[in-house]
Write a protein that holds these residues in place. Sequence first.
Motif: not given
Length: 610
Positions: A268, A270, A412, A417, A420
């Motif tokens: 992920y 973030y 994700a 998120a 990726v």
Amino acid sequence: MSTGRTDIPVRLIADVFERIEVITSRIQMTALLVTLFKQTPPEIIDRVVYLIQGRLWPDWKELPELGVGEKLLVKAIALATNSSEAQVEDLAKSLGDLGKVAEQLKSRISGRQQGVTLFSFTQQQPELTVNKVYDTLVRVAMAQGEGSKDLKIRLLAGLLREASPKEAKFIVRFVEGRLRVGIGEATVMDALAITYGGGVAARQVIERAYNLRADLGKVAKILALNGLEALRNVRPEVGVPIRPMLAERLSDPKEILEKVGGDAFIEYKYDGERAQIHKKDDKVWIFSRRLENITHQYPDVVELARDHLKAREVIVEGEIVAYDLDTGELKPFQELMHRKRKHEVRTVLKEYPVKVFLFDLLYADGRDYTIEPLPVRRGKLLEIVDRTEEFTVAEYIRTSDVKELEKFFLKAISDGAEGVMVKALHDGSIYQAGTRGWLWIKFKRDYRSEMIDTVDLVVVGAFYGKGRRGGKYGALLMAAYNDEKDVFETVCKVGSGFKDEDLDKLPEILKPYIRDRKSPRVVAEMEPDVWVEPALVAEIIGAELTLSPIHTCAYGRIKSDAGLSIRFPRFIRWRPDKRPEDATTSNELVEMYNQQLKKIAGESKPVEEA
Ligand code: ATP
């Protein structure tokens, strides 16, 4: 105060700053620094390096700033030059900068003193030295609490009294923070390589050491005192930040997997604040992406790290993300900024709780993991993190399958998120400190426009506004960073996307960085109304990347007489977490341009948004 062989006159540094105001090339700038370093005893090379970078120590040290605002500085100049504060202020209005004011007032006095000296044969004052100036400025910074303002003024006035006009200009500009952006660290490293490493070839060793220990003064001192071999053996040190490894970007999942070698870890990405967490026994430090010490902003993370990192000495990296206490959902980056603005720590912790998602391990109990491939680092990370809801390892899969990557990307996004990170895991997948490379590739969700992604550009000039924006700045000249040449190359003039309040604040934001002429680190054809020292980074989006004969970014790389530009650029937000050298590079823009061409040709399909 030390004298003799372990000190040099501060005049030598003031000279460098005076000369770089008029020179235009980086080669000349490097040559000036080499001359200065050759005259510098190794024992004080760290101080000289800090001073030419306009600081007393690396920013991440938990030490106070000088704490001298404009008012105090005016008082100190007045005191040192037997002038009134009103005189200093008036002169500042006409000269535009307090450094010049100090220089002019001092030259009036020294003119007078010279007259006296000729007749009375009084002894000449000893020259101000680097150690004297450095030690005094440290005392200014350290003066805290009651009575400290007066002490700061007295100390500064004392220095200015002893200074020559040129030295006074240097000291005042240093105190104002104006010198911080003048000489890039790449230029300092080149000069160190030539002076102590036998030539530019040594630059690589210096850079690697600096990437592992972001303290250029200390790196210079190891080099000057112990030689290049000692520098080769430098390893990470807990408490000294490591310069972060950065990702390239692509928009085609198939190409991404090919680029990292097929098999990859997909994590992920973030949307929070990057944090490099260091722990030694019970002591914890947290450093930001631009290596500021942000430990005090996250007492909750300090506690989590102390309790859940099972190693005596360790350096890990992760993302701090705001989340909703009621739903557990992750919140975007902006939420964290609210937290930064509040000062009452206890309410902050309750109102803006955070989670930590660790994604790398760089050092543990005496072992340098930056030289290990990612699977080894990840293995150790999983071993030493006692995982909880709030303090855990970034969500990831391992795959070589494009479909799986796409599925994980959508998951994700739906989990809050940004997209990726695809990371190589072959034997060469080391942690490339301080480098943006193809071992990590980011795959983000922003495909709303033809431009694949936003870019982060540096302000290098400003234009006065017209009509409704009369009397204010109306547009900014923005540049990308050319990391090979350590210069900033213009990309666009941006006037859209600003809210009224953004425009109102521009004069104040730009003021410390306005220059009379173009900085030698800027390459531009377009002439703005005012030049701005490269310091401020803003996120920009546009309709597409185009070729332009008036912009200098990657000039001649795609077409012989054109550079890269952005069509219909729009300001999105400031990026105070980035230094100018962290801006999007000219190389990256070339990559993005090529990606865009492919996309137009229908060779690659972007993933649908979730
Ligand atoms: P952006 O502007 O897109 O946030 P950036 O220029 O700050 O990116 P990049 O190297 O391009 O930096 O993207 C990596 C950033 O993404 C890191 O600095 C980090 O803050 C964040 N990040 C989030 N999750 C991860 C992860 N799993 N691995 C690495 N970095 C991550």
